[in-house]
Design a protein around this motif. Structure first.
Motif, PDB file in Angstrom:
ATOM      1  N   ILE A  15       9.302   5.017  -1.067  1.00 26.72           N
ATOM      2  CA  ILE A  15       7.919   5.278  -0.640  1.00 26.72           C
ATOM      3  C   ILE A  15       7.900   5.783   0.804  1.00 26.72           C
ATOM      4  O   ILE A  15       7.169   6.716   1.136  1.00 26.72           O
ATOM      5  N   VAL A  16       8.723   5.191   1.663  1.00 24.41           N
ATOM      6  CA  VAL A  16       8.807   5.662   3.054  1.00 24.41           C
ATOM      7  C   VAL A  16       9.332   7.098   3.082  1.00 24.41           C
ATOM      8  O   VAL A  16       8.803   7.951   3.794  1.00 24.41           O
ATOM      9  N   TRP A  17      10.365   7.385   2.269  1.00 31.23           N
ATOM     10  CA  TRP A  17      10.922   8.733   2.209  1.00 31.23           C
ATOM     11  C   TRP A  17       9.869   9.734   1.729  1.00 31.23           C
ATOM     12  O   TRP A  17       9.739  10.820   2.294  1.00 31.23           O
ATOM     13  N   ILE A  18       9.109   9.364   0.705  1.00 31.39           N
ATOM     14  CA  ILE A  18       8.033  10.234   0.198  1.00 31.39           C
ATOM     15  C   ILE A  18       7.020  10.512   1.298  1.00 31.39           C
ATOM     16  O   ILE A  18       6.613  11.650   1.520  1.00 31.39           O
ATOM     17  N   LYS A  19       6.613   9.460   2.008  1.00 31.86           N
ATOM     18  CA  LYS A  19       5.641   9.615   3.096  1.00 31.86           C
ATOM     19  C   LYS A  19       6.180  10.557   4.171  1.00 31.86           C
ATOM     20  O   LYS A  19       5.484  11.461   4.628  1.00 31.86           O
ATOM     21  N   ASP A  20       7.433  10.387   4.543  1.00 32.86           N
ATOM     22  CA  ASP A  20       8.024  11.191   5.619  1.00 32.86           C
ATOM     23  C   ASP A  20       8.309  12.636   5.208  1.00 32.86           C
ATOM     24  O   ASP A  20       8.282  13.526   6.049  1.00 32.86           O
ATOM     25  N   GLN A  40      -0.490   1.798   1.682  1.00 35.97           N
ATOM     26  CA  GLN A  40      -1.162   0.665   2.325  1.00 35.97           C
ATOM     27  C   GLN A  40      -0.083  -0.337   2.687  1.00 35.97           C
ATOM     28  O   GLN A  40       0.579  -0.880   1.802  1.00 35.97           O
ATOM     29  N   GLY A  41       0.103  -0.559   3.975  1.00 40.95           N
ATOM     30  CA  GLY A  41       1.188  -1.432   4.422  1.00 40.95           C
ATOM     31  C   GLY A  41       2.521  -0.795   4.078  1.00 40.95           C
ATOM     32  O   GLY A  41       2.764   0.360   4.398  1.00 40.95           O
ATOM     33  N   ASP A  42       3.384  -1.553   3.381  1.00 40.46           N
ATOM     34  CA  ASP A  42       4.695  -1.013   3.008  1.00 40.46           C
ATOM     35  C   ASP A  42       4.764  -0.655   1.529  1.00 40.46           C
ATOM     36  O   ASP A  42       5.842  -0.548   0.959  1.00 40.46           O
ATOM     37  N   SER A  43       3.600  -0.455   0.917  1.00 40.06           N
ATOM     38  CA  SER A  43       3.554  -0.151  -0.513  1.00 40.06           C
ATOM     39  C   SER A  43       2.528   0.950  -0.773  1.00 40.06           C
ATOM     40  O   SER A  43       1.945   1.492   0.163  1.00 40.06           O
ATOM     41  N   VAL A  44       2.334   1.254  -2.039  1.00 41.74           N
ATOM     42  CA  VAL A  44       1.248   2.166  -2.390  1.00 41.74           C
ATOM     43  C   VAL A  44      -0.052   1.375  -2.375  1.00 41.74           C
ATOM     44  O   VAL A  44      -0.055   0.158  -2.553  1.00 41.74           O
ATOM     45  N   GLY A 103      -4.789   0.827  -6.798  1.00 44.44           N
ATOM     46  CA  GLY A 103      -5.380   1.952  -7.489  1.00 44.44           C
ATOM     47  C   GLY A 103      -4.375   3.052  -7.784  1.00 44.44           C
ATOM     48  O   GLY A 103      -4.704   4.028  -8.445  1.00 44.44           O
ATOM     49  N   ILE A 104      -3.151   2.895  -7.288  1.00 51.97           N
ATOM     50  CA  ILE A 104      -2.075   3.822  -7.625  1.00 51.97           C
ATOM     51  C   ILE A 104      -1.166   3.106  -8.624  1.00 51.97           C
ATOM     52  O   ILE A 104      -0.549   2.093  -8.302  1.00 51.97           O
ATOM     53  N   LEU A 105      -1.119   3.612  -9.827  1.00 49.27           N
ATOM     54  CA  LEU A 105      -0.255   3.071 -10.870  1.00 49.27           C
ATOM     55  C   LEU A 105       1.128   3.674 -10.681  1.00 49.27           C
ATOM     56  O   LEU A 105       1.261   4.893 -10.518  1.00 49.27           O
ATOM     57  N   VAL A 106       2.152   2.833 -10.691  1.00 44.58           N
ATOM     58  CA  VAL A 106       3.525   3.304 -10.526  1.00 44.58           C
ATOM     59  C   VAL A 106       4.290   3.025 -11.817  1.00 44.58           C
ATOM     60  O   VAL A 106       4.300   1.901 -12.308  1.00 44.58           O
ATOM     61  N   LEU A 107       4.897   4.072 -12.351  1.00 48.42           N
ATOM     62  CA  LEU A 107       5.709   3.944 -13.557  1.00 48.42           C
ATOM     63  C   LEU A 107       7.155   4.272 -13.217  1.00 48.42           C
ATOM     64  O   LEU A 107       7.434   5.248 -12.523  1.00 48.42           O
ATOM     65  N   VAL A 108       8.059   3.447 -13.722  1.00 50.61           N
ATOM     66  CA  VAL A 108       9.493   3.666 -13.583  1.00 50.61           C
ATOM     67  C   VAL A 108      10.026   3.932 -14.982  1.00 50.61           C
ATOM     68  O   VAL A 108       9.989   3.041 -15.838  1.00 50.61           O
ATOM     69  N   ASN A 109      10.452   5.149 -15.220  1.00 51.22           N
ATOM     70  CA  ASN A 109      10.941   5.531 -16.547  1.00 51.22           C
ATOM     71  C   ASN A 109       9.939   5.135 -17.635  1.00 51.22           C
ATOM     72  O   ASN A 109      10.289   4.527 -18.643  1.00 51.22           O
ATOM     73  N   ASP A 110       8.672   5.455 -17.394  1.00 49.51           N
ATOM     74  CA  ASP A 110       7.556   5.226 -18.320  1.00 49.51           C
ATOM     75  C   ASP A 110       7.163   3.765 -18.490  1.00 49.51           C
ATOM     76  O   ASP A 110       6.392   3.431 -19.392  1.00 49.51           O
ATOM     77  N   SER A 111       7.658   2.872 -17.646  1.00 50.17           N
ATOM     78  CA  SER A 111       7.275   1.456 -17.695  1.00 50.17           C
ATOM     79  C   SER A 111       6.576   1.079 -16.390  1.00 50.17           C
ATOM     80  O   SER A 111       6.962   1.547 -15.315  1.00 50.17           O
ATOM     81  N   ASP A 112       5.579   0.211 -16.491  1.00 44.77           N
ATOM     82  CA  ASP A 112       4.881  -0.273 -15.306  1.00 44.77           C
ATOM     83  C   ASP A 112       5.904  -0.906 -14.360  1.00 44.77           C
ATOM     84  O   ASP A 112       6.735  -1.717 -14.780  1.00 44.77           O
ATOM     85  N   TRP A 113       5.831  -0.554 -13.098  1.00 41.41           N
ATOM     86  CA  TRP A 113       6.814  -1.058 -12.137  1.00 41.41           C
ATOM     87  C   TRP A 113       6.776  -2.560 -11.994  1.00 41.41           C
ATOM     88  O   TRP A 113       7.739  -3.163 -11.547  1.00 41.41           O
ATOM     89  N   GLU A 114       5.671  -3.212 -12.391  1.00 43.10           N
ATOM     90  CA  GLU A 114       5.607  -4.670 -12.346  1.00 43.10           C
ATOM     91  C   GLU A 114       6.653  -5.298 -13.267  1.00 43.10           C
ATOM     92  O   GLU A 114       7.102  -6.411 -13.038  1.00 43.10           O
ATOM     93  N   LEU A 115       7.051  -4.581 -14.303  1.00 44.97           N
ATOM     94  CA  LEU A 115       8.068  -5.071 -15.227  1.00 44.97           C
ATOM     95  C   LEU A 115       9.482  -4.822 -14.705  1.00 44.97           C
ATOM     96  O   LEU A 115      10.450  -5.349 -15.259  1.00 44.97           O
ATOM     97  N   CYS A 116       9.584  -4.018 -13.649  1.00 46.23           N
ATOM     98  CA  CYS A 116      10.897  -3.605 -13.137  1.00 46.23           C
ATOM     99  C   CYS A 116      11.241  -4.225 -11.783  1.00 46.23           C
ATOM    100  O   CYS A 116      12.332  -3.982 -11.266  1.00 46.23           O
ATOM    101  N   GLU A 138       8.876  -4.048  -9.053  1.00 50.21           N
ATOM    102  CA  GLU A 138       8.028  -3.396  -8.056  1.00 50.21           C
ATOM    103  C   GLU A 138       8.846  -2.811  -6.912  1.00 50.21           C
ATOM    104  O   GLU A 138       9.757  -2.031  -7.152  1.00 50.21           O
ATOM    105  N   LEU A 139       8.536  -3.173  -5.675  1.00 50.69           N
ATOM    106  CA  LEU A 139       9.177  -2.583  -4.504  1.00 50.69           C
ATOM    107  C   LEU A 139      10.681  -2.816  -4.452  1.00 50.69           C
ATOM    108  O   LEU A 139      11.412  -2.069  -3.819  1.00 50.69           O
ATOM    109  N   ASP A 140      11.153  -3.848  -5.123  1.00 48.66           N
ATOM    110  CA  ASP A 140      12.576  -4.183  -5.072  1.00 48.66           C
ATOM    111  C   ASP A 140      13.395  -3.508  -6.161  1.00 48.66           C
ATOM    112  O   ASP A 140      14.617  -3.688  -6.211  1.00 48.66           O
TER     113      ASP A 140
END
Length: 108
Positions: free
Chosen positions: A49-54, A66-70, A73-86, A88-90
Motif C-alpha cells: 500500500i505504501v509502494w502504491i501510494k508512492d 487512512q493511516g497505514d491501510s486503505v 469503503g475500499i474492498l481489497v481482494l487477494v486472488n479473488d478472496s476478501d483480504w480478511e480471509l488472508c 489483511e495487512l499482514d
C-alpha cells in the motif's frame, strides 16, 4: 529475494485516483531495496500500500489511504478472496498474486 510481479486491479471508481488505469502488472523490487530500514525481506500488503501510494497514486490520497491501510469503503481482494480471509495487512505477497482494490464509496 527476487522482484515480485503482481497483477494490480482497481474498480468501482478507485481507478480514477490512478490515471484511470484499471489493470496493470507491477514489479516490486526487493523489499530492503525499497525500504532501506526494512528488517524483514518479504513484501506484505502493508508495504505494498505504501509502494502504491508512492509510485502510482496521482491524486486525493485521502480517498484511498487512512493511516497505514486503505480507508473504509475500499474492498481489497487477494486472488479473488476478501483480504480478511488472508490476513489483511499482514498477507505476504507471492509472485503473480492478483490484488484488487474496489471502491464502494459513491457520492450523490
Amino acid at each position: 529475494m527476487c522482484a515480485l510481479k503482481i497483477d494490480l486491479l482497481f474498480g468501482g471508481g478507485a481507478e480514477l485516483l490512478f490515471d484511470k488505469i484499471k489493470k496493470r502488472q507491477v514489479e516490486l523490487p526487493p523489499l530492503n531495496k525499497y525500504f532501506s530500514d526494512a528488517k524483514k525481506t518479504e513484501w506484505t500488503i502493508r508495504e505494498f500500500i505504501v509502494w502504491i501510494k508512492d509510485n502510482l497514486l496521482r491524486e486525493r490520497e485521502e480517498l484511498f489511504i487512512q493511516g497505514d491501510s486503505v480507508r473504509p469503503g475500499i474492498l481489497v481482494l487477494v486472488n479473488d478472496s476478501d483480504w480478511e480471509l488472508c490476513g489483511e495487512l499482514d498477507y505476504q505477497l507471492q509472485n503473480n498474486d492478483c490484488i484488487m482494490f474496489i471502491s464502494t464509496l459513491h457520492g450523490g
